[in-house]
Scaffold this active site. Structure first.
Site, PDB file in Angstrom:
ATOM      1  N   ASP A   1       0.818  -1.202   0.000  1.00 32.42           N
ATOM      2  CA  ASP A   1       0.000   0.000   0.000  1.00 32.42           C
ATOM      3  C   ASP A   1       0.854   1.256   0.000  1.00 32.42           C
ATOM      4  O   ASP A   1       0.638   2.165  -0.785  1.00 32.42           O
ATOM      5  CB  ASP A   1      -0.972   0.003   1.199  1.00 32.42           C
ATOM      6  CG  ASP A   1      -0.287  -0.347   2.518  1.00 32.42           C
ATOM      7  OD1 ASP A   1       0.960  -0.460   2.557  1.00 32.42           O
ATOM      8  OD2 ASP A   1      -1.000  -0.504   3.517  1.00 32.42           O
TER       9      ASP A   1
ATOM     10  N   ASP B   1       7.304   3.517   3.205  1.00 31.75           N
ATOM     11  CA  ASP B   1       7.559   4.472   4.279  1.00 31.75           C
ATOM     12  C   ASP B   1       9.060   4.468   4.570  1.00 31.75           C
ATOM     13  O   ASP B   1       9.832   5.063   3.825  1.00 31.75           O
ATOM     14  CB  ASP B   1       6.696   4.045   5.471  1.00 31.75           C
ATOM     15  CG  ASP B   1       6.676   5.034   6.598  1.00 31.75           C
ATOM     16  OD1 ASP B   1       6.632   6.237   6.334  1.00 31.75           O
ATOM     17  OD2 ASP B   1       6.690   4.610   7.773  1.00 31.75           O
TER      18      ASP B   1
ATOM     19  N   LYS C   1       6.210   7.735   0.662  1.00 30.37           N
ATOM     20  CA  LYS C   1       6.574   8.889   1.495  1.00 30.37           C
ATOM     21  C   LYS C   1       8.092   8.981   1.517  1.00 30.37           C
ATOM     22  O   LYS C   1       8.751   8.473   2.428  1.00 30.37           O
ATOM     23  CB  LYS C   1       6.047   8.690   2.922  1.00 30.37           C
ATOM     24  CG  LYS C   1       4.540   8.738   3.013  1.00 30.37           C
ATOM     25  CD  LYS C   1       4.046   8.987   4.431  1.00 30.37           C
ATOM     26  CE  LYS C   1       4.053   7.736   5.242  1.00 30.37           C
ATOM     27  NZ  LYS C   1       3.219   7.880   6.479  1.00 30.37           N
TER      28      LYS C   1
ATOM     29  N   PHE D   1       0.354  10.718   8.154  1.00 34.48           N
ATOM     30  CA  PHE D   1      -0.182   9.377   8.364  1.00 34.48           C
ATOM     31  C   PHE D   1      -1.547   9.297   7.689  1.00 34.48           C
ATOM     32  O   PHE D   1      -2.453  10.059   8.017  1.00 34.48           O
ATOM     33  CB  PHE D   1      -0.297   9.067   9.859  1.00 34.48           C
ATOM     34  CG  PHE D   1      -0.660   7.639  10.119  1.00 34.48           C
ATOM     35  CD1 PHE D   1       0.310   6.644  10.104  1.00 34.48           C
ATOM     36  CD2 PHE D   1      -1.982   7.275  10.347  1.00 34.48           C
ATOM     37  CE1 PHE D   1      -0.026   5.314  10.321  1.00 34.48           C
ATOM     38  CE2 PHE D   1      -2.327   5.946  10.567  1.00 34.48           C
ATOM     39  CZ  PHE D   1      -1.351   4.964  10.550  1.00 34.48           C
ATOM     40  N   VAL D   2      -1.670   8.378   6.742  1.00 29.80           N
ATOM     41  CA  VAL D   2      -2.905   8.304   5.965  1.00 29.80           C
ATOM     42  C   VAL D   2      -3.662   7.005   6.238  1.00 29.80           C
ATOM     43  O   VAL D   2      -3.068   5.993   6.637  1.00 29.80           O
ATOM     44  CB  VAL D   2      -2.627   8.427   4.448  1.00 29.80           C
ATOM     45  CG1 VAL D   2      -2.197   9.838   4.095  1.00 29.80           C
ATOM     46  CG2 VAL D   2      -1.584   7.422   3.983  1.00 29.80           C
TER      47      VAL D   2
ATOM     48  N   ASP E   1      -4.894   1.291   7.523  1.00 32.09           N
ATOM     49  CA  ASP E   1      -5.655   1.372   8.788  1.00 32.09           C
ATOM     50  C   ASP E   1      -5.052   2.349   9.782  1.00 32.09           C
ATOM     51  O   ASP E   1      -3.883   2.722   9.708  1.00 32.09           O
ATOM     52  CB  ASP E   1      -5.710   0.000   9.462  1.00 32.09           C
ATOM     53  CG  ASP E   1      -4.385  -0.364  10.127  1.00 32.09           C
ATOM     54  OD1 ASP E   1      -3.337  -0.239   9.458  1.00 32.09           O
ATOM     55  OD2 ASP E   1      -4.394  -0.747  11.309  1.00 32.09           O
TER      56      ASP E   1
ATOM     57  N   ARG F   1      -9.994   0.944   7.084  1.00 29.64           N
ATOM     58  CA  ARG F   1      -9.497   0.310   5.856  1.00 29.64           C
ATOM     59  C   ARG F   1     -10.540   0.354   4.743  1.00 29.64           C
ATOM     60  O   ARG F   1     -10.211   0.266   3.566  1.00 29.64           O
ATOM     61  CB  ARG F   1      -9.153  -1.168   6.120  1.00 29.64           C
ATOM     62  CG  ARG F   1      -7.968  -1.396   7.019  1.00 29.64           C
ATOM     63  CD  ARG F   1      -7.542  -2.845   6.918  1.00 29.64           C
ATOM     64  NE  ARG F   1      -6.690  -3.282   8.014  1.00 29.64           N
ATOM     65  CZ  ARG F   1      -5.370  -3.145   8.054  1.00 29.64           C
ATOM     66  NH1 ARG F   1      -4.737  -2.534   7.079  1.00 29.64           N
ATOM     67  NH2 ARG F   1      -4.678  -3.605   9.076  1.00 29.64           N
TER      68      ARG F   1
HETATM   69  P1  5GP Z   1       8.060   0.512   5.851  1.00 30.29           P
HETATM   70  O1  5GP Z   1       8.260   1.064   4.472  1.00 30.29           O
HETATM   71  O2  5GP Z   1       8.293   1.538   6.905  1.00 30.29           O
HETATM   72  O3  5GP Z   1       8.809  -0.763   6.107  1.00 30.29           O
HETATM   73  O4  5GP Z   1       6.603   0.052   6.095  1.00 30.29           O
HETATM   74  C1  5GP Z   1       5.577   0.293   5.296  1.00 30.29           C
HETATM   75  C2  5GP Z   1       4.355  -0.169   6.048  1.00 30.29           C
HETATM   76  O5  5GP Z   1       4.080   0.694   7.156  1.00 30.29           O
HETATM   77  C3  5GP Z   1       3.159  -0.097   5.137  1.00 30.29           C
HETATM   78  O6  5GP Z   1       2.957  -1.322   4.501  1.00 30.29           O
HETATM   79  C4  5GP Z   1       2.050   0.242   6.103  1.00 30.29           C
HETATM   80  O7  5GP Z   1       1.536  -0.947   6.631  1.00 30.29           O
HETATM   81  C5  5GP Z   1       2.712   1.020   7.208  1.00 30.29           C
HETATM   82  N1  5GP Z   1       2.543   2.464   7.013  1.00 30.29           N
HETATM   83  C6  5GP Z   1       3.495   3.344   6.667  1.00 30.29           C
HETATM   84  N2  5GP Z   1       3.004   4.587   6.548  1.00 30.29           N
HETATM   85  C7  5GP Z   1       1.684   4.488   6.822  1.00 30.29           C
HETATM   86  C8  5GP Z   1       0.605   5.440   6.844  1.00 30.29           C
HETATM   87  O8  5GP Z   1       0.736   6.651   6.586  1.00 30.29           O
HETATM   88  N3  5GP Z   1      -0.620   4.959   7.162  1.00 30.29           N
HETATM   89  C9  5GP Z   1      -0.821   3.641   7.459  1.00 30.29           C
HETATM   90  N4  5GP Z   1      -2.069   3.287   7.770  1.00 30.29           N
HETATM   91  N5  5GP Z   1       0.165   2.721   7.442  1.00 30.29           N
HETATM   92  C10 5GP Z   1       1.405   3.136   7.116  1.00 30.29           C
HETATM   93 MG    MG Z   2       1.721  -2.744   5.373  1.00 33.50          MG
END
Ligand code: 5GP
Ligand code: MG
Length: 187
Positions: free
Chosen positions: A104, A107, A135, A156-157, A163, A169
């Protein structure tokens, strides 16, 4: 009888409308068709957040493919070395297969980066990564996805699979929560 409370009431601002999401998914589907349309890929959704995006995406892909899921957590001590804990593993053997990891939102980059390494170690012929949102300001590891729907600032979306505390969701758009909702649960 009063109407049930809507998760829409918790949204301060819409970041991507349902129409904008549809256009974004269309564009990603066109690029994927060009790149993996002849490769019979396994499209692997990262649970739980990617379930809506993956469902919409594969219905725009008019070529042979398979669908699988993985649930991974990048939170906790074990992520320091760039590893993730796989909580639900794929059902398929990826050896010799072309894989597209679908998430999705990108981050810190830890989840997709580590999952890509894991699938490469398992002998996948290629591993491409695709996320609806990115992001870039939040990145902690050197990682860029091959396919990115839209870049957004560090907010944070929720919605469209994403979720907050397991809720929201089911919103058909992506938005930012009202700040008082965070503050009330963080106290
Ligand atoms: P990363 O890139 O930090 O390993 O993790 C990405 C995961 O963190 C995404 O799959 C999601 O589950 C969660 N995540 C990151 N940013 C957001 C956000 O703004 N909103 C939500 N609901 N989940 C996020
Ligand atoms: Mg995820």
């Amino acid at each position: 009888m009063t109407a049930p409370q809507s998760p829409r009431d918790d949204i301060a601002e819409v970041v991507l409308s349902a129409e904008e999401i549809a256009e974004t998914v269309d564009a990603l589907a066109a690029r994927l068709t060009e790149d993996v349309g002849c490769l019979q890929p396994i499209m692997v959704g990262v649970l739980t957040g990617a379930f809506v995006f993956l469902a919409d995406l594969v219905r725009r892909l008019d070529f042979p493919l398979e669908v699988d899921f993985v649930e991974a957590s990048s939170y906790g001590e074990s992520t320091v070395g760039g590893e993730v804990v796989i909580r639900i593993d794929l059902t398929r053997d990826v050896e010799g297969r072309h894989v597209v990891l679908v998430d999705d939102i990108l981050d810190t980059g830890r989840t997709l980066s580590a999952l890509r390494s894991t699938l490469r170690k398992r002998g996948a012929r290629s591993v491409r990564t695709c996320c609806l949102l990115d992001k870039p300001d939040r990145r902690e590891v050197d990682f860029e996805a091959d396919y990115v729907g839209a870049k957004i600032p560090d907010v944070f979306v929720v919605g469209y699979g994403l979720d907050y505390a397991h809720g929201h969701r089911n919103l058909p758009f992506i938005g930012v929560l009202r700040t008082e909702l965070y503050q009330s649960t963080q106290a």
